[in-house]
Design an enzyme around this catalytic site. Sequence first.
Site, mmCIF file in Angstrom:
data_model
loop_
_atom_site.group_PDB
_atom_site.id
_atom_site.type_symbol
_atom_site.label_atom_id
_atom_site.label_comp_id
_atom_site.label_asym_id
_atom_site.label_seq_id
_atom_site.Cartn_x
_atom_site.Cartn_y
_atom_site.Cartn_z
ATOM 1 N N PRO A 2 -11.525 59.216 68.494
ATOM 2 C CA PRO A 2 -12.015 59.411 67.241
ATOM 3 C C PRO A 2 -13.187 60.445 67.260
ATOM 4 O O PRO A 2 -13.813 60.877 68.163
ATOM 5 C CB PRO A 2 -12.848 58.256 66.983
ATOM 6 C CG PRO A 2 -12.631 57.702 68.348
ATOM 7 C CD PRO A 2 -11.987 58.055 69.242
ATOM 8 N N GLU A 3 -13.007 61.420 66.100
ATOM 9 C CA GLU A 3 -14.212 62.829 65.783
ATOM 10 C C GLU A 3 -14.891 62.066 64.853
ATOM 11 O O GLU A 3 -14.786 60.823 63.976
ATOM 12 C CB GLU A 3 -13.319 63.790 65.591
ATOM 13 C CG GLU A 3 -12.623 64.295 66.788
ATOM 14 C CD GLU A 3 -12.540 65.637 66.792
ATOM 15 O OE1 GLU A 3 -13.700 66.195 66.452
ATOM 16 O OE2 GLU A 3 -11.740 66.393 67.583
#
Length: 292
Positions: A2-3
């Site tokens: 996840p960014e």
Amino acid sequence: MPELPEVETVRRGLAPVMEGALVTRLELNRPDLRFPFPQAFAERVAGRRIISLGRRAKYLLVDLEDDLTLISHLGMSGSFRVEDVVQGDFHHARSKDVKHDHVIFHVERDRSQQKVIYNDPRRFGFMHLWKRSELDLYPAFAELGPEPTGNALDADYLAVRLNGKSQPLKGALLDQTVIAGLGNIYVCEALWRSHLSPKRQSGTLVTPKGKPKKELLALTEAIRAVIADAIAAGGSSLRDHIQTDGSLGYFQHSFSVYDREGGACRMPGCNGTVARITQSGRSTFYCPVCQK
Ligand SMILES: [Zn+2]
């Protein structure tokens, strides 16, 4: 992995369930994730109301009563989902392996009970408790640069940070003390949008007087735009997901250059091909024809 846009999407998805809710119980199914849980973790969280959900870089912040904040990092594979408690029973999401349900927040809001479940097969995520009035002292936050969302990030600031630097743009933009939470994917995308080579020396975007050149103005706009677009895409994907299995987390984005090695450049009027190089051990995708 996840960014920032994924974490922001999770925050927006959980907010309607968690904000204002009372945590009736915190259920821990292991002693640790990447790190041990805080001492007396379940006891310190249970019985407290959640004031709001925030985010700093890639960290989700659960603000609790009594100056306490639960800091959650999703690591490589962490995700949340929400399940309704119906007459003491609840529906399992068939797509999730419940043996990776490590932390369960039992929450109550407007007399309805729900479970907010943290699932993390690889267990690189972690949770900490910290005094909210001293969040700036949390080690990972102490040196963070401004968020790439909203107006916090501007070209004058970047001019100061990049002035005189020979470091390639790719590495300079990944530096979390320059911009908080900007990761590999969105650096590649922002450089492509602003027609800048990831190999270009950072200082060349600054005038001799230390002011931003027009390329740096374009880059600043591009960074804010790729993040805003990804958050918007996450929002629409989120609405689809919640209707199916209550899970919040990953969704397929379409990228312009990232992970498109050998593909045709999508910049209008460009006949280049997307190339992949390695910079500081990370893959960089870019178009050698239109990015200078
Ligand atoms: Zn191109």
